[in-house]
Structure formats: C-alpha cells, structure tokens
Design an enzyme around this catalytic site. Structure first.
Site, short mmCIF file in Angstrom:
data_model
loop_
_atom_site.label_atom_id
_atom_site.label_comp_id
_atom_site.label_asym_id
_atom_site.label_seq_id
_atom_site.Cartn_x
_atom_site.Cartn_y
_atom_site.Cartn_z
N THR A 163 39.97 32.34 22.78
CA THR A 163 39.38 33.52 23.40
C THR A 163 40.23 34.74 23.04
O THR A 163 41.43 34.61 22.85
CB THR A 163 39.42 33.30 24.93
OG1 THR A 163 38.43 32.34 25.26
CG2 THR A 163 39.17 34.56 25.73
N ARG B 281 26.98 26.83 31.36
CA ARG B 281 28.35 27.01 31.89
C ARG B 281 28.89 28.41 31.56
O ARG B 281 28.79 28.88 30.44
CB ARG B 281 29.25 25.94 31.27
CG ARG B 281 30.70 25.99 31.75
CD ARG B 281 31.59 26.78 30.81
NE ARG B 281 32.98 26.73 31.22
CZ ARG B 281 33.93 27.49 30.70
NH1 ARG B 281 33.65 28.36 29.77
NH2 ARG B 281 35.17 27.40 31.12
N GLY C 295 32.41 30.81 31.93
CA GLY C 295 33.84 30.75 32.22
C GLY C 295 34.33 31.97 32.97
O GLY C 295 33.54 32.75 33.52
N ASP C 296 35.62 32.14 32.98
CA ASP C 296 36.24 33.25 33.71
C ASP C 296 36.14 34.58 32.97
O ASP C 296 36.17 35.65 33.58
CB ASP C 296 37.73 32.94 33.96
CG ASP C 296 38.49 32.75 32.64
OD1 ASP C 296 37.97 31.99 31.77
OD2 ASP C 296 39.56 33.33 32.47
N GLY D 93 38.99 28.04 32.11
CA GLY D 93 38.25 29.03 32.88
C GLY D 93 37.93 28.63 34.31
O GLY D 93 37.97 29.47 35.21
N1 ASP Z 1 38.89 31.10 29.44
C1 ASP Z 1 37.86 30.75 28.48
C2 ASP Z 1 36.73 30.03 29.16
O1 ASP Z 1 37.00 29.22 30.02
C3 ASP Z 1 38.37 29.88 27.39
C4 ASP Z 1 39.56 30.37 26.62
O2 ASP Z 1 40.40 31.09 27.16
O3 ASP Z 1 39.67 30.04 25.43
O4 ASP Z 1 35.60 30.24 28.81
#
Ligand code: ASP
Length: 310
Positions: free
Chosen positions: A176, A204, A206-207, A230
């Site tokens: 990310t 889904r 994520g954060d 996440g």
């Molecule tokens: N935080 C991101 C997610 O859960 C993944 C990542 O940081 O690579 O979508």
C-alpha cells in the site's frame, strides 16, 4: 522560514534483507526517491500539502512495484478493487473511494470526491458512476496485470486465506502507498491508496479509505497514513488514535505514533506501520514489522530513503 516536510511509504511488512536482490532494492529506492522528490518540489514551490501528497501518491500508483493503482493485488475473483482516501488538515475536508476498478489514479478520484461532490466516501458502482460523470477514462485489466501478483493469488485462491501483499516470507512486491506533508503555511495533509489484500472476498474494504483508521489529517495534531493488516487498523482506529493521544494527552508526534503502533496495535494482534507529520514539520515513521518502504525530506536538508529497520 517555517520548516516543511514530506514523508512517503510504500507498505510495511516482512521485508527481509536476504530475500531481496540488490537490483530489486535499487528499483524500490529509485521509485520511492522519484515519488518523494516530485511531492517535495510542490512544497518547495510554495504549493499545498494536499497537492504534494496527491502528487507523491500518483507516482507510487503509477509504479507496478507497489500495491496501489497499477500494481494492485488480485481479489478472489481475479479482479482489482482499489481503495483510497485523502484528507486536508486545514479544514478537515476529506474524500475517499472504495471497491473501484479500472481507475489509474484512485487518489485523484478520492480528491475529486472531496472537491467536486457533497460527499466524503463513495464506493463500488456509485463511485464508478461518479468517475464517469467526470470523464475519467478506464484502463483495461491488462494495465493492472502483474505476473508476480497473479502468482501470489494463484497460490491461495482456492483457500479461505487472504493475505497482506507484503506478509510473505519470500522475495516479493510489497505495499500500500501513502504520503503525509506539512507545507510552508503549516497546513498538513494525508493520502493513502491501496489494492487491499490478495484474495480478498465479498467486497472487503480495508483501513486505507476509512477516515480515522488508515488515513487522517488535522492541523491541530497530525497527518497520518497507515499500512498493515487493515482489519486491526480499523478496529484500533489507528490514525485517529495517534491524533487523539496528541490532542487529549499532549503527547509529541513520535511518542503518540510509537504508543499506537508498538503497543496498542500489537496488543490486538495487528502488524504494520504508519508515517506522520505535525504542523511544525516534525515527522514520524513507525512500524512493528521487519521493514517499511519509506522516505522523507525536510526543508532543513534532511532526507532518507529506507526499507529495513535501522
Ligand atoms: N492496509 C491495507 C489493507 O488492509 C493493506 C496494506 O497496507 O498493504 O487494505
């Protein structure tokens, strides 16, 4: 003159030195350096923190090395669903998109949600209709195809597992992406963009696109962009937690970042890291994993590009 600064990341995870070739390492460092310099040039020319973080993230999204934009990981259905968020610490305006496909630069669509709609967060089909109304052109699936990520997905696609792009203990492509900046006027901003997790199912999210979880900015405290597992970052409301520790407990940026990443996130079983700045241009790059692709540059002549723990 007031100090200004920019910090970027390209994901945190199990980045083990022995598993990376020197050539690969150079490629990552060069990509990070380019994104850092492009964003920093915006600040140097008197531009806003908001423009600087968007510029840096655009560069990282255009690189196939990182799990965002072009390099996004595969979902369980073999598609790419991207998430992004941007926030302006000077007025608490924010824009976010989730579950979007075919968009070359998700962070710019998130910015358009902030600037050109009455809303903060658009997802899926609706977000795509919004992009269409602004004449975004869509990239074909081939643009997002990457052999390595395809193999990552093939390895787990028939299982219920879903996987952080950077959690595998073998040579891999990670991350990310995100950027935080403090500009010459003392305004701060944060931007985060991701393809999420390999083999993710059922819409889904994520954060990264959630304001307060993976991305947050407030001139009174800090601008934060997260990377990691996440689900845990959502439950820990990580980015806002750093801000709260500063606002309510008077903690300094680096102490607040460390309290959240090295204590609170670990306590609930999460792994990952974050980058942050405050309105004085102080920076933090904190992670509880083996490494985090990262870089920073300040108007006081400090600069660093890093991958592993020092
Ligand atoms: N935080 C991101 C997610 O859960 C993944 C990542 O940081 O690579 O979508």
């Amino acid at each position: 003159m007031k100090k200004y600064s920019l910090v970027i990341h390209g994901g945190a995870g199990t980045l083990l030195k022995g598993l990376m070739t020197p050539e690969k390492e150079e490629q990552y460092k060069a990509a990070l350096n380019e994104a850092l310099e492009k964003g920093y040039a915006v600040l140097e020319n008197g531009g806003s923190a908001l423009d600087a973080v968007e510029t840096s993230v655009n560069h990282l999204e255009n690189s196939p090395l990182f799990n965002a934009g072009r390099g996004s990981v595969f979902t369980n259905e073999g598609t790419h669903e991207m998430d992004a968020a941007i926030m302006d610490g000077s007025n608490l305006k924010a824009g976010a998109v989730s579950l979007i496909t075919g968009i070359k630069n998700p962070i710019s669509l998130a910015r358009d949600v902030m600037d050109k709609s009455d809303h903060v967060f658009l997802a899926g089909e609706g977000a795509m209709r919004f992009a269409k109304s602004l004449d975004y052109t869509l990239e074909k699936p081939e643009y997002f195809y990457d052999e390595h990520r395809y193999q990552q997905w093939q390895n787990i696609k028939d299982s219920d597992k879903f996987e952080l792009d950077h959690s595998m203990k073998k040579e891999g492509k990670f991350g990310t992406v995100g950027a935080v900046a403090c500009d010459q006027n003392g305004n701060i901003a944060a931007a985060t963009s991701t393809g999420g997790m390999t083999n993710k199912k059922w819409g889904r999210i994520g954060d990264s696109p959630m304001i307060g979880a993976g991305n947050y900015a407030n001139n009174k405290t800090c601008a934060v962009s997260c990377t990691g597992s996440g689900e845990y970052f959502i439950r820990g409301v990580v980015a806002y937690d750093v801000s709260c520790l500063m606002e309510y407990k008077g903690m300094a940026l680096a102490d607040a970042a460390s309290e959240v990443i090295n204590k609170r996130v670990l306590e609930i079983g999460g792994d990952g890291g974050l980058i942050a700045v405050d309105a004085k241009g102080n920076i933090a790059m904190t992670f509880n994993t083996e490494g985090m692709y990262r870089g920073f540059k300040t108007s006081e002549g400090e600069k660093e590009i890093g991958i592993y723990k020092n």
